[in-house]
Design a protein around this motif. Structure first.
Motif, short mmCIF file in Angstrom:
data_model
loop_
_atom_site.label_atom_id
_atom_site.label_comp_id
_atom_site.label_asym_id
_atom_site.label_seq_id
_atom_site.Cartn_x
_atom_site.Cartn_y
_atom_site.Cartn_z
N MET A 1 0.83 -1.17 0.00
CA MET A 1 0.00 0.00 0.00
C MET A 1 0.88 1.24 0.00
N ASN A 2 0.49 2.21 -0.74
CA ASN A 2 1.18 3.49 -0.85
C ASN A 2 0.93 4.31 0.42
N ARG A 3 1.92 5.08 0.84
CA ARG A 3 1.73 5.92 2.03
C ARG A 3 0.65 6.96 1.81
N CYS A 4 0.60 7.52 0.60
CA CYS A 4 -0.43 8.51 0.32
C CYS A 4 -1.81 7.86 0.32
N GLN A 5 -1.90 6.65 -0.16
CA GLN A 5 -3.17 5.93 -0.12
C GLN A 5 -3.60 5.69 1.32
N PHE A 6 -2.65 5.40 2.18
CA PHE A 6 -2.95 5.21 3.60
C PHE A 6 -3.50 6.50 4.21
N VAL A 7 -2.89 7.64 3.87
CA VAL A 7 -3.37 8.93 4.38
C VAL A 7 -4.79 9.18 3.90
N GLN A 8 -5.05 8.90 2.62
CA GLN A 8 -6.39 9.13 2.10
C GLN A 8 -7.42 8.23 2.77
N ASP A 9 -7.04 6.99 3.06
CA ASP A 9 -7.97 6.06 3.68
C ASP A 9 -8.30 6.45 5.13
N HIS A 10 -7.38 7.10 5.83
CA HIS A 10 -7.56 7.39 7.26
C HIS A 10 -7.66 8.88 7.57
N GLN A 11 -7.81 9.73 6.57
CA GLN A 11 -7.79 11.17 6.81
C GLN A 11 -9.00 11.67 7.61
N ARG A 12 -10.14 11.03 7.48
CA ARG A 12 -11.33 11.47 8.23
C ARG A 12 -11.14 11.25 9.74
N ARG A 13 -10.48 10.18 10.07
CA ARG A 13 -10.35 9.84 11.49
C ARG A 13 -9.21 10.59 12.18
N PHE A 14 -8.06 10.73 11.47
CA PHE A 14 -6.87 11.30 12.11
C PHE A 14 -6.43 12.65 11.57
N GLY A 15 -6.87 13.03 10.39
CA GLY A 15 -6.46 14.29 9.79
C GLY A 15 -5.22 14.13 8.94
N VAL A 16 -5.15 14.92 7.86
CA VAL A 16 -4.05 14.81 6.90
C VAL A 16 -2.74 15.26 7.52
N LYS A 17 -2.76 16.36 8.26
CA LYS A 17 -1.53 16.90 8.82
C LYS A 17 -0.86 15.90 9.76
N ARG A 18 -1.63 15.32 10.66
CA ARG A 18 -1.07 14.37 11.63
C ARG A 18 -0.52 13.13 10.92
N LEU A 19 -1.27 12.58 9.97
CA LEU A 19 -0.81 11.38 9.26
C LEU A 19 0.44 11.65 8.45
N CYS A 20 0.49 12.80 7.79
CA CYS A 20 1.68 13.12 7.00
C CYS A 20 2.90 13.30 7.89
N ASP A 21 2.71 13.91 9.06
CA ASP A 21 3.83 14.06 10.00
C ASP A 21 4.33 12.70 10.47
N ILE A 22 3.41 11.82 10.80
CA ILE A 22 3.80 10.50 11.31
C ILE A 22 4.49 9.68 10.23
N LEU A 23 3.97 9.73 9.00
CA LEU A 23 4.53 8.92 7.92
C LEU A 23 5.75 9.56 7.25
N GLY A 24 6.03 10.80 7.58
CA GLY A 24 7.22 11.46 7.05
C GLY A 24 7.09 11.91 5.61
N ILE A 25 5.88 12.29 5.20
CA ILE A 25 5.70 12.85 3.86
C ILE A 25 5.13 14.26 4.00
N SER A 26 5.39 15.08 3.01
CA SER A 26 4.87 16.44 3.07
C SER A 26 3.42 16.45 2.62
N ARG A 27 2.67 17.41 3.14
CA ARG A 27 1.27 17.50 2.76
C ARG A 27 1.13 17.85 1.28
#
Length: 134
Positions: A1-27
């Motif tokens: 699974m792609n990291r960006c796909q993971f962010v898209q799948d979980h963005q409603r629950r955790f938010g894009v900013k938090r997920l991107c910070d944790i996964l080490g990718i820029s928004r």
């Protein structure tokens, strides 16, 4: 699974900013990935169609044609394509051309020739076996 796909799948629950910070990718990378998803899908469909055409040309040649000849065949049929793209797609679908190469044998010893004499007379047999504790 792609990291960006993971962010898209979980963005409603955790938010894009938090997920991107944790996964080490820029928004901005995430939003670029999301914006270009349609173009990627179109390119994947085009490459799947091209892979089918490559496979048919390869089968018509009885599995002998490699990337340069397949590229030439596709160009003869009106396809505008680069040989590097054909080679990449061939690698992904597991298609290879036939390689007819001769083995080069550089030294053929004469079995009737006399062996070279041992002028030094060194003996390489072990006199003692030592085991190291390690």
């Amino acid at each position: 699974m792609n990291r960006c796909q993971f962010v898209q799948d979980h963005q409603r629950r955790f938010g894009v900013k938090r997920l991107c910070d944790i996964l080490g990718i820029s928004r901005s990378s995430f939003y670029y990935w999301r914006r270009t998803a349609a173009a990627r899908a179109v390119r994947q469909i085009a490459e799947a169609k091209l892979a089918a055409r490559i496979r048919t040309v390869h089968q018509e040649s009885d599995g002998t044609y490699g990337a340069p000849r397949i590229t030439a065949e596709l160009r003869d049929k009106g396809e505008r394509i680069n040989h590097k793209r054909v080679a990449r797609i061939m690698r992904t679908i597991g298609v290879e051309g036939l390689r007819l190469r001769r083995r080069h044998r550089t030294t053929v010893p004469d079995p009737a020739a006399a062996k070279a004499p041992d002028l030094i007379g060194r003996d390489f047999t072990a006199t003692q076996v030592t085991l190291s504790a390690g």
